[in-house]
Scaffold this motif. Structure first.
Motif, PDB file in Angstrom:
ATOM      1  N   UNK A 108       0.877  -1.322   0.191  1.00  0.00           N
ATOM      2  CA  UNK A 108       0.078  -0.097   0.044  1.00  0.00           C
ATOM      3  C   UNK A 108       0.883   1.320   0.035  1.00  0.00           C
ATOM      4  N   UNK A 109       0.621   2.361  -0.611  1.00  0.00           N
ATOM      5  CA  UNK A 109       1.293   3.347  -0.949  1.00  0.00           C
ATOM      6  C   UNK A 109       1.856   4.254   0.538  1.00  0.00           C
ATOM      7  N   UNK A 110       0.970   3.813   1.759  1.00  0.00           N
ATOM      8  CA  UNK A 110       1.487   4.442   2.877  1.00  0.00           C
ATOM      9  C   UNK A 110       2.347   3.613   3.561  1.00  0.00           C
ATOM     10  N   UNK A 111       2.800   2.522   3.033  1.00  0.00           N
ATOM     11  CA  UNK A 111       3.875   1.696   3.768  1.00  0.00           C
ATOM     12  C   UNK A 111       3.428   0.873   4.908  1.00  0.00           C
ATOM     13  N   UNK A 112       2.266   0.762   5.156  1.00  0.00           N
ATOM     14  CA  UNK A 112       1.738   0.082   6.398  1.00  0.00           C
ATOM     15  C   UNK A 112       1.345  -1.213   6.198  1.00  0.00           C
ATOM     16  N   UNK A 113       1.107  -1.501   4.999  1.00  0.00           N
ATOM     17  CA  UNK A 113       0.274  -2.804   4.595  1.00  0.00           C
ATOM     18  C   UNK A 113       0.769  -3.633   3.404  1.00  0.00           C
ATOM     19  N   UNK A 114       1.133  -4.793   3.379  1.00  0.00           N
ATOM     20  CA  UNK A 114       1.407  -5.703   2.452  1.00  0.00           C
ATOM     21  C   UNK A 114      -0.022  -6.480   1.802  1.00  0.00           C
ATOM     22  N   UNK A 115      -0.484  -6.764   0.649  1.00  0.00           N
ATOM     23  CA  UNK A 115      -1.265  -7.416   0.267  1.00  0.00           C
ATOM     24  C   UNK A 115      -0.771  -8.363  -0.801  1.00  0.00           C
ATOM     25  N   UNK A 116      -1.333  -9.578  -0.345  1.00  0.00           N
ATOM     26  CA  UNK A 116      -0.976 -10.947  -1.371  1.00  0.00           C
ATOM     27  C   UNK A 116      -2.002 -11.634  -1.901  1.00  0.00           C
ATOM     28  N   UNK A 117      -1.805 -11.961  -3.471  1.00  0.00           N
ATOM     29  CA  UNK A 117      -2.865 -12.718  -3.875  1.00  0.00           C
ATOM     30  C   UNK A 117      -2.252 -14.217  -3.773  1.00  0.00           C
ATOM     31  N   UNK A 120      -3.906 -20.578  -4.973  1.00  0.00           N
ATOM     32  CA  UNK A 120      -4.222 -21.792  -4.495  1.00  0.00           C
ATOM     33  C   UNK A 120      -3.778 -23.112  -4.998  1.00  0.00           C
ATOM     34  N   UNK A 121      -4.681 -24.050  -5.135  1.00  0.00           N
ATOM     35  CA  UNK A 121      -4.187 -25.304  -5.617  1.00  0.00           C
ATOM     36  C   UNK A 121      -5.336 -25.900  -6.413  1.00  0.00           C
ATOM     37  N   UNK A 122      -5.344 -27.121  -6.743  1.00  0.00           N
ATOM     38  CA  UNK A 122      -6.548 -27.973  -7.220  1.00  0.00           C
ATOM     39  C   UNK A 122      -7.562 -28.010  -6.175  1.00  0.00           C
ATOM     40  N   UNK A 123      -7.061 -27.891  -4.968  1.00  0.00           N
ATOM     41  CA  UNK A 123      -8.023 -28.336  -3.945  1.00  0.00           C
ATOM     42  C   UNK A 123      -8.360 -27.188  -2.931  1.00  0.00           C
ATOM     43  N   UNK A 124      -7.311 -25.982  -3.015  1.00  0.00           N
ATOM     44  CA  UNK A 124      -7.402 -25.140  -2.123  1.00  0.00           C
ATOM     45  C   UNK A 124      -7.819 -23.845  -3.075  1.00  0.00           C
ATOM     46  N   UNK A 125      -8.711 -22.935  -2.561  1.00  0.00           N
ATOM     47  CA  UNK A 125      -9.141 -21.807  -3.203  1.00  0.00           C
ATOM     48  C   UNK A 125      -8.360 -20.785  -3.173  1.00  0.00           C
ATOM     49  N   UNK A 126      -8.366 -19.601  -4.211  1.00  0.00           N
ATOM     50  CA  UNK A 126      -7.665 -18.433  -4.326  1.00  0.00           C
ATOM     51  C   UNK A 126      -7.786 -17.697  -3.096  1.00  0.00           C
ATOM     52  N   UNK A 127      -6.855 -16.877  -2.478  1.00  0.00           N
ATOM     53  CA  UNK A 127      -7.216 -16.008  -1.343  1.00  0.00           C
ATOM     54  C   UNK A 127      -6.582 -14.829  -1.545  1.00  0.00           C
ATOM     55  N   UNK A 138       9.569  -4.825   8.181  1.00  0.00           N
ATOM     56  CA  UNK A 138       9.365  -6.246   8.210  1.00  0.00           C
ATOM     57  C   UNK A 138       8.006  -6.541   8.327  1.00  0.00           C
ATOM     58  N   UNK A 139       7.616  -7.718   8.052  1.00  0.00           N
ATOM     59  CA  UNK A 139       6.299  -8.414   8.003  1.00  0.00           C
ATOM     60  C   UNK A 139       6.070  -8.602   9.514  1.00  0.00           C
ATOM     61  N   UNK A 140       4.779  -7.968   9.755  1.00  0.00           N
ATOM     62  CA  UNK A 140       4.104  -8.336  11.257  1.00  0.00           C
ATOM     63  C   UNK A 140       3.007  -9.261  11.005  1.00  0.00           C
ATOM     64  N   UNK A 141       2.077  -9.128  12.068  1.00  0.00           N
ATOM     65  CA  UNK A 141       0.690  -9.906  11.880  1.00  0.00           C
ATOM     66  C   UNK A 141      -0.228  -9.986  10.856  1.00  0.00           C
ATOM     67  N   UNK A 142      -0.719 -11.004  10.377  1.00  0.00           N
ATOM     68  CA  UNK A 142      -1.690 -10.784   9.387  1.00  0.00           C
ATOM     69  C   UNK A 142      -3.097 -10.192   9.895  1.00  0.00           C
ATOM     70  N   UNK A 143      -3.770  -9.345   9.124  1.00  0.00           N
ATOM     71  CA  UNK A 143      -4.702  -8.741   9.699  1.00  0.00           C
ATOM     72  C   UNK A 143      -6.330  -9.113   9.074  1.00  0.00           C
ATOM     73  N   UNK A 144      -6.107  -9.775   7.831  1.00  0.00           N
ATOM     74  CA  UNK A 144      -7.266 -10.180   7.051  1.00  0.00           C
ATOM     75  C   UNK A 144      -6.958 -11.346   6.099  1.00  0.00           C
ATOM     76  N   UNK A 145      -7.936 -11.921   5.898  1.00  0.00           N
ATOM     77  CA  UNK A 145      -7.905 -13.002   4.665  1.00  0.00           C
ATOM     78  C   UNK A 145      -9.171 -13.228   4.181  1.00  0.00           C
ATOM     79  N   UNK A 146      -9.317 -13.034   2.818  1.00  0.00           N
ATOM     80  CA  UNK A 146     -10.523 -13.264   2.149  1.00  0.00           C
ATOM     81  C   UNK A 146     -10.565 -14.465   1.182  1.00  0.00           C
TER      82      UNK A 146
END
Length: 354
Positions: A108-117, A120-127, A138-146
């Motif tokens: 994110x342009x503010x430098x506070x968040x990393x977003x990852x696509x 997935x796999x044959x059995x795991x959906x995309x998130x 440095x990478x800290x805690x995850x804050x959301x997963x859709x």
């Protein structure tokens, strides 16, 4: 850092699949591009960093920190620090990317968040995952997963969702996520206080098209998609939602199975370029109104071209299967020269200009 002070060369990094991720590359390597000649050389002062499955790289907007996907079934992401001399070193340990096979990320342009696509796999959906970033990057805690739901008609590729790219629009209002498996582009709003995502829209694309990557026109009112499964390039009107207005074949080659990969729009907004895996070319298009007109197609400088990066008047093409990195000069009319002699880069899949 725009140029190397001593040589005028443009520094950039490459990402590659490593032996533990199905390739034979080093992970992240440092190179230099001569903008006058298009010649590329390895930076002898910087040792490659063995980052597993480094299939996509993104830079922090204000710190000398780079983030990498670790594209494996375990699914992690890494932060890498760059010292003043360009030396690469891990910044903390890899952290879970929130899904299998992370394939794209953005800061994110503010430098506070990393977003990852996460593909997935044959059995795991995309998130899509969100991580908080520390003051040092440095990478800290995850804050959301859709989790994405959806499928398409192409057997073997679209039985489930496959998130492929996460991209912020030029105005910084919304986040777009392409989903190759669901034939859709998802629109989200990021709450920059909590690091959570709110779904705004689901934009269906043509059935069986398999949208892979997007590139925005500089004005932000148009966005272009590289459609992997239908081998097309599509122009969409954009205002939080997408409306397709024109489409063109990604290649003039009709005797091969072709899968477009990378897509880049010119800073002037008049041209679009796409890499073609199968045809092994890079195709150029001129935008007339909202119509994409093919204006040329040249060899990619290797086989299975994936990542496409604009740097100092050149397109850098990462040719995965041949293990070569090529530079194509962009001419004033949007067409491309044939590649300069490519440099060896085993299992290379992306490049990041610094």
């Amino acid at each position: 850092m725009p140029t190397s002070p001593s040589t005028g060369a443009i520094p950039f990094l490459t990402g590659s699949y490593t032996p533990d991720s199905g390739g034979d590359g080093p992970g992240i390597a440092a190179l230099l591009l001569d903008p006058a000649t298009g010649r590329m050389t390895y930076d002898d002062q910087v040792k490659p960093l063995p980052v597993s499955g480094a299939s996509f790289l993104a830079a922090h907007p204000s710190l000398d920190v780079v983030y990498s996907t670790n594209e494996t079934g375990a699914g992690t992401v890494s932060a890498v620090a760059r010292d003043r001399d360009g030396t690469l070193s891990p910044l903390g340990d890899p952290v879970s990317g929130g899904g299998a096979n992370p394939c794209h990320l953005t800061v994110h342009p503010g430098g506070e968040w990393l977003l990852t696509a996460n593909y997935g796999s044959d059995t795991a959906p995309g998130t899509v995952a969100v991580h908080r970033l520390g003051a040092d990057g440095r990478l800290l805690e995850p804050t959301d997963l859709v989790v994405h739901q959806g499928s398409g008609p192409v057997t073997g590729r679209q039985e489930g969702s496959h998130a492929h790219q996460v991209l912020l629009d030029p105005a910084g209002r919304f986040l777009l996520v392409t989903d190759l498996g669901a034939d859709a582009v998802f629109t989200y709003r990021l709450d920059t206080r909590t690091g959570t995502l709110e779904r705004v829209a689901v934009n269906p694309t043509r059935a069986g098209s398999g949208p892979r990557h997007l590139a925005f026109a500089p004005g932000g009112d148009l966005v272009f998609s590289a459609d992997e499964l239908s081998s097309t390039v599509t122009c969409h009107r954009y205002d939080a939602t997408l409306t397709a207005v024109s489409s063109a074949p990604a290649t003039t080659a009709h005797d091969v199975v072709n899968q477009p990969a990378g897509i880049v729009a010119s800073p002037c907004g008049r041209f679009v370029w796409v890499s073609n895996r199968g045809a092994d070319t890079v195709a150029a298009f001129r935008l007339t109104g909202t119509t994409l007109e093919p204006v040329g197609e040249v060899p990619a400088g290797g086989t299975w071209p994936r990542g496409l990066t604009l740097a100092a008047g050149h397109l850098l093409v990462a040719n995965q299967h041949s293990g070569t990195l090529a530079a194509l000069r962009v001419l004033d009319d949007g067409t491309l020269t044939r590649p300069h002699p490519p440099v060896s880069a085993p299992s290379v899949v992306c490049a990041l200009a610094l």
